[in-house]
Design a protein around this motif. Sequence first.
Motif, PDB file in Angstrom:
ATOM      1  N   PRO A 119       0.880  -1.240  -0.046  1.00 49.79           N
ATOM      2  CA  PRO A 119       0.013   0.038   0.187  1.00 49.79           C
ATOM      3  C   PRO A 119       1.009   1.228  -0.064  1.00 49.79           C
ATOM      4  CG  PRO A 119       0.214  -1.043   2.213  1.00 49.79           C
ATOM      5  CD  PRO A 119       0.948  -2.079   1.059  1.00 49.79           C
ATOM      6  N   GLU A 120       0.327   2.325  -0.250  1.00 51.70           N
ATOM      7  CA  GLU A 120       1.016   3.688  -0.196  1.00 51.70           C
ATOM      8  C   GLU A 120       1.572   4.055   1.004  1.00 51.70           C
ATOM      9  OE1 GLU A 120      -1.849   6.743  -1.952  1.00 51.70           O
ATOM     10  OE2 GLU A 120      -0.778   6.434  -3.835  1.00 51.70           O
ATOM     11  N   ASN A 121       0.990   3.641   2.248  1.00 53.25           N
ATOM     12  CA  ASN A 121       1.022   3.847   3.236  1.00 53.25           C
ATOM     13  C   ASN A 121       1.186   2.668   4.316  1.00 53.25           C
ATOM     14  OD1 ASN A 121       1.390   4.675   6.041  1.00 53.25           O
ATOM     15  ND2 ASN A 121       0.390   6.652   5.830  1.00 53.25           N
ATOM     16  N   ASN A 122       2.353   1.962   4.558  1.00 51.52           N
ATOM     17  CA  ASN A 122       2.154   0.797   5.181  1.00 51.52           C
ATOM     18  C   ASN A 122       1.686   0.994   6.643  1.00 51.52           C
ATOM     19  OD1 ASN A 122       3.174  -0.721   3.047  1.00 51.52           O
ATOM     20  ND2 ASN A 122       5.578  -0.519   3.424  1.00 51.52           N
ATOM     21  N   ASP A 123       2.109   1.779   7.197  1.00 46.49           N
ATOM     22  CA  ASP A 123       1.987   1.973   8.774  1.00 46.49           C
ATOM     23  C   ASP A 123       0.545   2.436   8.880  1.00 46.49           C
ATOM     24  OD1 ASP A 123       4.630   1.905   9.475  1.00 46.49           O
ATOM     25  OD2 ASP A 123       4.840   4.092   8.850  1.00 46.49           O
ATOM     26  N   GLU A 124      -0.201   2.857   8.066  1.00 45.88           N
ATOM     27  CA  GLU A 124      -1.806   2.995   8.059  1.00 45.88           C
ATOM     28  C   GLU A 124      -2.155   1.919   8.068  1.00 45.88           C
ATOM     29  OE1 GLU A 124      -5.207   5.506   5.959  1.00 45.88           O
ATOM     30  OE2 GLU A 124      -3.155   5.830   5.137  1.00 45.88           O
ATOM     31  N   MET A 125      -1.813   1.024   7.104  1.00 43.67           N
ATOM     32  CA  MET A 125      -2.368  -0.466   7.047  1.00 43.67           C
ATOM     33  C   MET A 125      -2.208  -1.166   8.211  1.00 43.67           C
ATOM     34  SD  MET A 125      -2.371  -3.339   4.240  1.00 43.67           S
ATOM     35  CE  MET A 125      -3.460  -2.752   3.033  1.00 43.67           C
ATOM     36  N   ILE A 126      -1.241  -1.108   8.527  1.00 40.37           N
ATOM     37  CA  ILE A 126      -0.846  -1.911  10.121  1.00 40.37           C
ATOM     38  C   ILE A 126      -1.559  -1.635  11.075  1.00 40.37           C
ATOM     39  CG2 ILE A 126       1.180  -2.434  11.464  1.00 40.37           C
ATOM     40  CD1 ILE A 126       3.027  -2.466   9.173  1.00 40.37           C
ATOM     41  N   ALA A 127      -1.708  -0.399  11.221  1.00 44.89           N
ATOM     42  CA  ALA A 127      -2.346   0.175  12.479  1.00 44.89           C
ATOM     43  C   ALA A 127      -3.879  -0.027  12.410  1.00 44.89           C
ATOM     44  CB  ALA A 127      -2.229   1.822  12.631  1.00 44.89           C
ATOM     45  N   ASP A 128      -4.496  -0.107  11.233  1.00 45.61           N
ATOM     46  CA  ASP A 128      -5.911  -0.477  11.178  1.00 45.61           C
ATOM     47  C   ASP A 128      -6.009  -2.135  11.411  1.00 45.61           C
ATOM     48  OD1 ASP A 128      -6.662   2.038  10.638  1.00 45.61           O
ATOM     49  OD2 ASP A 128      -6.601   1.949   8.550  1.00 45.61           O
ATOM     50  N   LEU A 129      -5.169  -2.911  10.934  1.00 43.40           N
ATOM     51  CA  LEU A 129      -5.258  -4.219  11.110  1.00 43.40           C
ATOM     52  C   LEU A 129      -4.955  -4.659  12.614  1.00 43.40           C
ATOM     53  CD1 LEU A 129      -3.170  -5.591   8.040  1.00 43.40           C
ATOM     54  CD2 LEU A 129      -5.631  -5.618   8.561  1.00 43.40           C
ATOM     55  N   LEU A 130      -4.102  -4.048  13.257  1.00 43.69           N
ATOM     56  CA  LEU A 130      -3.806  -4.381  14.483  1.00 43.69           C
ATOM     57  C   LEU A 130      -4.871  -3.857  15.546  1.00 43.69           C
ATOM     58  CD1 LEU A 130      -0.048  -3.340  15.024  1.00 43.69           C
ATOM     59  CD2 LEU A 130      -1.171  -5.643  15.020  1.00 43.69           C
ATOM     60  N   GLU A 131      -5.608  -2.969  14.954  1.00 39.50           N
ATOM     61  CA  GLU A 131      -6.832  -2.338  15.898  1.00 39.50           C
ATOM     62  C   GLU A 131      -7.899  -3.441  15.850  1.00 39.50           C
ATOM     63  OE1 GLU A 131     -10.197   0.804  14.907  1.00 39.50           O
ATOM     64  OE2 GLU A 131      -8.205   1.703  14.748  1.00 39.50           O
ATOM     65  N   ILE A 132      -8.004  -4.196  14.739  1.00 40.56           N
ATOM     66  CA  ILE A 132      -8.983  -5.488  14.645  1.00 40.56           C
ATOM     67  C   ILE A 132      -8.570  -6.704  15.444  1.00 40.56           C
ATOM     68  CG2 ILE A 132     -10.150  -6.738  13.009  1.00 40.56           C
ATOM     69  CD1 ILE A 132     -10.294  -4.496  11.137  1.00 40.56           C
ATOM     70  N   ASN A 133      -7.108  -7.060  15.292  1.00 36.48           N
ATOM     71  CA  ASN A 133      -6.508  -8.262  15.760  1.00 36.48           C
ATOM     72  C   ASN A 133      -5.330  -7.726  16.441  1.00 36.48           C
ATOM     73  OD1 ASN A 133      -5.354 -10.543  16.343  1.00 36.48           O
ATOM     74  ND2 ASN A 133      -5.316 -11.222  14.371  1.00 36.48           N
ATOM     75  N   PRO A 134      -5.124  -7.527  17.746  1.00 37.41           N
ATOM     76  CA  PRO A 134      -4.057  -7.030  18.464  1.00 37.41           C
ATOM     77  C   PRO A 134      -2.976  -8.286  18.601  1.00 37.41           C
ATOM     78  CG  PRO A 134      -5.920  -6.680  19.816  1.00 37.41           C
ATOM     79  CD  PRO A 134      -6.547  -7.120  18.486  1.00 37.41           C
ATOM     80  N   GLU A 135      -3.333  -9.213  18.346  1.00 42.60           N
ATOM     81  CA  GLU A 135      -2.494 -10.362  18.542  1.00 42.60           C
ATOM     82  C   GLU A 135      -1.452 -10.475  17.213  1.00 42.60           C
ATOM     83  OE1 GLU A 135      -2.782 -12.343  21.262  1.00 42.60           O
ATOM     84  OE2 GLU A 135      -4.051 -10.971  21.924  1.00 42.60           O
ATOM     85  N   ILE A 136      -1.614  -9.729  16.338  1.00 34.10           N
ATOM     86  CA  ILE A 136      -0.905  -9.861  15.221  1.00 34.10           C
ATOM     87  C   ILE A 136       0.676  -9.383  15.609  1.00 34.10           C
ATOM     88  CG2 ILE A 136      -0.040  -9.077  12.994  1.00 34.10           C
ATOM     89  CD1 ILE A 136      -3.268  -8.347  12.508  1.00 34.10           C
ATOM     90  N   LYS A 137       1.757 -10.391  15.295  1.00 34.15           N
ATOM     91  CA  LYS A 137       3.056 -10.131  15.546  1.00 34.15           C
ATOM     92  C   LYS A 137       3.621  -9.162  14.269  1.00 34.15           C
ATOM     93  CE  LYS A 137       7.505 -12.345  15.500  1.00 34.15           C
ATOM     94  NZ  LYS A 137       8.092 -13.641  15.256  1.00 34.15           N
ATOM     95  N   LEU A 138       4.400  -8.312  14.597  1.00 31.89           N
ATOM     96  CA  LEU A 138       4.761  -7.206  13.495  1.00 31.89           C
ATOM     97  C   LEU A 138       6.422  -7.249  13.581  1.00 31.89           C
ATOM     98  CD1 LEU A 138       4.408  -4.815  11.868  1.00 31.89           C
ATOM     99  CD2 LEU A 138       4.412  -3.213  13.637  1.00 31.89           C
ATOM    100  N   THR A 139       7.024  -7.670  12.599  1.00 31.96           N
ATOM    101  CA  THR A 139       8.273  -7.822  12.379  1.00 31.96           C
ATOM    102  C   THR A 139       8.805  -6.441  11.189  1.00 31.96           C
ATOM    103  OG1 THR A 139       8.200 -10.233  12.604  1.00 31.96           O
ATOM    104  CG2 THR A 139      10.190  -9.227  11.514  1.00 31.96           C
ATOM    105  N   VAL A 140       9.762  -5.646  11.680  1.00 33.80           N
ATOM    106  CA  VAL A 140      10.138  -4.582  10.837  1.00 33.80           C
ATOM    107  C   VAL A 140      11.673  -4.932  10.568  1.00 33.80           C
ATOM    108  CG1 VAL A 140      10.363  -2.317  10.918  1.00 33.80           C
ATOM    109  CG2 VAL A 140       8.694  -3.087  12.241  1.00 33.80           C
ATOM    110  N   LYS A 141      11.683  -4.731   9.341  1.00 37.01           N
ATOM    111  CA  LYS A 141      13.280  -4.995   8.496  1.00 37.01           C
ATOM    112  C   LYS A 141      13.499  -3.387   8.304  1.00 37.01           C
ATOM    113  CE  LYS A 141      15.760  -6.814   4.852  1.00 37.01           C
ATOM    114  NZ  LYS A 141      15.941  -7.596   3.659  1.00 37.01           N
ATOM    115  N   HIS A 142      14.835  -3.039   8.904  1.00 36.55           N
ATOM    116  CA  HIS A 142      15.255  -1.818   8.702  1.00 36.55           C
ATOM    117  C   HIS A 142      16.360  -1.901   7.501  1.00 36.55           C
ATOM    118  CE1 HIS A 142      13.963  -0.575  12.563  1.00 36.55           C
ATOM    119  NE2 HIS A 142      14.317  -1.789  13.180  1.00 36.55           N
TER     120      HIS A 142
END
Length: 142
Positions: A119-142
């Motif tokens: 998506p154009e904004n990864n963080d926005e989609m992640i925030a919306d998905l975590l709002e629905i399912n807070p059990e999602i594990k987030l792995t960030v590659k730097h």
Amino acid sequence: MKIYKANRKGLINYLLMGSILLPVVIFFFDMRTFTESPLILLPFLSPSTLLFWIYVDTFYKIENHHLIYHSAFLRGKIEILTIKEIRKGETMWSGVKPALASKGLIIKYNKYDDVYLAPENNDEMIADLLEINPEIKLTVKH
């Protein structure tokens, strides 16, 4: 329902421009052949039509606790509660990839399924998905 535009940066732009310019260049080199038999352009225009369809028809949306992806003929629906992990900043080179850019999101769901979205904004989609399912594990590659 929230709709996310696809990130349209990278290789897709060059492929689209090349597929449009190639028939034009060939046409100007040999106009007589194309004016006598215009159907000969059809094999050149088919790839650009497909690329244009993918370019304009790629988007993602969250609706009724489902993540829906749509990219031309690639379409799917993922129940957000089945998402186990999101890997941000990576690119998946094989598998289901309804995306137009790199450095997107690899979404792992069910037991062995995964899909790559950009998506154009990864963080926005992640925030919306975590709002629905807070059990999602987030792995960030730097």
